[in-house]
Write a protein that holds these residues in place. Structure first.
Motif, PDB file in Angstrom:
ATOM      1  N   ILE A 140       0.823  -1.249   0.081  1.00 32.43           N
ATOM      2  CA  ILE A 140      -0.300  -0.226   0.190  1.00 32.43           C
ATOM      3  C   ILE A 140       0.722   1.418   0.231  1.00 32.43           C
ATOM      4  N   GLU A 141       0.913   1.994  -1.162  1.00 34.16           N
ATOM      5  CA  GLU A 141       1.943   3.363  -0.864  1.00 34.16           C
ATOM      6  C   GLU A 141       0.986   4.406   0.152  1.00 34.16           C
ATOM      7  N   LYS A 142       2.023   4.977  -0.109  1.00 32.84           N
ATOM      8  CA  LYS A 142       1.746   6.581   1.345  1.00 32.84           C
ATOM      9  C   LYS A 142       0.509   6.954   0.600  1.00 32.84           C
ATOM     10  N   ASN A 143      -0.320   7.196  -0.814  1.00 28.25           N
ATOM     11  CA  ASN A 143      -1.102   8.132  -0.817  1.00 28.25           C
ATOM     12  C   ASN A 143      -1.987   7.236  -1.074  1.00 28.25           C
ATOM     13  N   GLU A 144      -1.854   6.170  -0.905  1.00 29.34           N
ATOM     14  CA  GLU A 144      -3.825   5.229  -0.393  1.00 29.34           C
ATOM     15  C   GLU A 144      -3.870   4.422   0.681  1.00 29.34           C
ATOM     16  N   ASN A 145      -2.951   4.742   1.652  1.00 25.55           N
ATOM     17  CA  ASN A 145      -2.670   4.464   3.095  1.00 25.55           C
ATOM     18  C   ASN A 145      -3.210   5.594   3.680  1.00 25.55           C
ATOM     19  N   PRO A 146      -4.256   5.518   4.560  1.00 19.82           N
ATOM     20  CA  PRO A 146      -6.047   6.341   4.856  1.00 19.82           C
ATOM     21  C   PRO A 146      -5.099   6.854   6.724  1.00 19.82           C
ATOM     22  N   PRO A 147      -4.807   7.960   7.333  1.00 18.88           N
ATOM     23  CA  PRO A 147      -4.095   8.279   8.257  1.00 18.88           C
ATOM     24  C   PRO A 147      -5.505   8.203   9.489  1.00 18.88           C
ATOM     25  N   ASN A 148      -4.778   8.063  11.175  1.00 17.66           N
ATOM     26  CA  ASN A 148      -5.653   7.798  11.746  1.00 17.66           C
ATOM     27  C   ASN A 148      -6.872   7.041  11.305  1.00 17.66           C
ATOM     28  N   VAL A 149      -6.787   5.701  11.580  1.00 20.24           N
ATOM     29  CA  VAL A 149      -8.325   4.724  11.455  1.00 20.24           C
ATOM     30  C   VAL A 149      -7.902   3.186  11.946  1.00 20.24           C
ATOM     31  N   PRO A 150      -7.076   3.598  13.242  1.00 21.01           N
ATOM     32  CA  PRO A 150      -7.174   2.909  14.258  1.00 21.01           C
ATOM     33  C   PRO A 150      -7.797   0.999  14.807  1.00 21.01           C
ATOM     34  N   HIS A 151      -9.324   1.892  14.114  1.00 22.11           N
ATOM     35  CA  HIS A 151     -10.140   1.234  13.903  1.00 22.11           C
ATOM     36  C   HIS A 151     -10.429  -0.544  13.103  1.00 22.11           C
ATOM     37  N   LEU A 152      -9.904   0.625  12.074  1.00 23.40           N
ATOM     38  CA  LEU A 152      -9.481  -1.192  11.099  1.00 23.40           C
ATOM     39  C   LEU A 152      -8.222  -1.845  10.739  1.00 23.40           C
ATOM     40  N   ARG A 153      -7.060  -1.209  12.092  1.00 28.56           N
ATOM     41  CA  ARG A 153      -5.899  -1.898  12.018  1.00 28.56           C
ATOM     42  C   ARG A 153      -6.170  -3.007  13.909  1.00 28.56           C
ATOM     43  N   PRO A 154      -6.631  -3.822  13.220  1.00 27.85           N
ATOM     44  CA  PRO A 154      -7.130  -4.686  14.040  1.00 27.85           C
ATOM     45  C   PRO A 154      -5.396  -4.940  15.782  1.00 27.85           C
ATOM     46  N   ILE A 155      -3.946  -4.790  14.552  1.00 24.53           N
ATOM     47  CA  ILE A 155      -2.695  -4.760  15.589  1.00 24.53           C
ATOM     48  C   ILE A 155      -3.161  -3.677  16.662  1.00 24.53           C
ATOM     49  N   GLU A 156      -3.545  -3.139  17.053  1.00 21.52           N
ATOM     50  CA  GLU A 156      -3.898  -2.369  17.786  1.00 21.52           C
ATOM     51  C   GLU A 156      -4.323  -2.907  19.368  1.00 21.52           C
ATOM     52  N   LYS A 157      -5.751  -3.842  18.887  1.00 21.45           N
ATOM     53  CA  LYS A 157      -6.291  -4.426  20.027  1.00 21.45           C
ATOM     54  C   LYS A 157      -5.600  -5.884  19.851  1.00 21.45           C
ATOM     55  N   PHE A 158      -3.900  -6.209  19.304  1.00 26.13           N
ATOM     56  CA  PHE A 158      -3.266  -7.512  19.458  1.00 26.13           C
ATOM     57  C   PHE A 158      -2.306  -6.821  20.479  1.00 26.13           C
ATOM     58  N   TRP A 159      -2.045  -5.787  19.862  1.00 29.10           N
ATOM     59  CA  TRP A 159      -1.317  -5.088  21.300  1.00 29.10           C
ATOM     60  C   TRP A 159      -1.431  -4.998  22.467  1.00 29.10           C
ATOM     61  N   ALA A 160      -2.928  -4.559  22.679  1.00 29.59           N
ATOM     62  CA  ALA A 160      -3.849  -4.112  24.476  1.00 29.59           C
ATOM     63  C   ALA A 160      -3.988  -5.632  24.908  1.00 29.59           C
ATOM     64  N   LEU A 161      -4.257  -6.596  24.050  1.00 27.01           N
ATOM     65  CA  LEU A 161      -4.059  -7.863  24.583  1.00 27.01           C
ATOM     66  C   LEU A 161      -2.900  -8.585  25.018  1.00 27.01           C
TER      67      LEU A 161
END
Length: 222
Positions: A140-161
């Motif tokens: 995913i190139e930088k101009n295709e990568n949306p910022p500030n969408v943590p709810h679409l990146r489940p690895i954030e919840k993986f860290w929490a667990l």
């Protein structure tokens, strides 16, 4: 907001017919007592509990360990990179991409099957890093990568667990070598028990955001 509106449809188009792999970095205190979160005590009468038992002191500057990992859409996690300081483009390319991500992909996929969705950290989009990644997989190139969408990146919840599991350890790891051993066990356990559920329906969630999310066309005035 403008970047999210522009990039979300591009992201969905890129991931639609590919297997997704996402990555991220996080910091974890070496000292278990410095991990954020509530802790509990038992008391017959809370009014008789001294303030020192109600409020846990935190050290202002404590040793932090940086961790990088990637996950695929089936919830499988790469081996972690664990170190001190920050991850620059040289470390990211050598330790994360070449030593961990590429072997993981070669083990489970063919090049044509995968699209890599990296975190938007500066080191992830360095020229030398992108050149090497593009040789191996779609990205995913930088101009295709949306910022500030943590709810679409489940690895954030993986860290929490993982951090929750780490905070429950009975014995503090005294050095980074022992920490590495503990974290490898913890992250593998969390990936095995929760990874599949965390990554479930990720493409559908991205599609929903494109069509119905806050930044979708139906909520834009212009």
């Amino acid at each position: 907001e403008t970047k999210v509106i522009e990039r979300l449809p591009k992201l969905y188009k890129k991931i639609l017919r590919k297997s997704i792999i996402i990555d991220d970095e996080t910091y974890v205190p070496l000292d278990l007592d410095q991990i954020k979160g509530r802790k509990y005590f038992h008391a017959a009468d809370q009014n008789e509990v001294l303030p020192g038992h109600k409020i846990a002191k935190k050290v202002k500057f404590f040793e932090k360990i940086i961790i990088w990992q990637a996950m695929d859409q089936f919830g499988r996690a790469t081996k972690p990179y664990i170190g001190r300081g920050t991850i620059n483009s040289k470390v990211y390319l050598k330790e994360c991409i070449q030593r961990r991500l590429i072997p993981f992909i070669e083990k489970h996929y063919k090049k044509s099957q995968v699209v890599f969705w990296p975190d938007l950290a500066t080191s992830h989009y360095a020229k030398n890093v992108l050149e090497k990644i593009r040789e191996k997989i779609h990205v995913i190139e930088k101009n295709e990568n949306p910022p500030n969408v943590p709810h679409l990146r489940p690895i954030e919840k993986f860290w929490a667990l993982c951090k929750r599991e780490y905070s429950n350890l009975q014995e503090k790891p005294g050095n980074i070598r022992k920490f590495r051993h503990k974290w490898e066990i913890i992250s593998a356990k969390v990936a095995n028990t929760s990874g599949k559920e965390l990554m479930k329906n990720l493409k559908e969630k991205v599609k929903y955001e494109v069509d119905n999310g806050l930044y979708s066309s139906k909520f834009q005035k212009f």
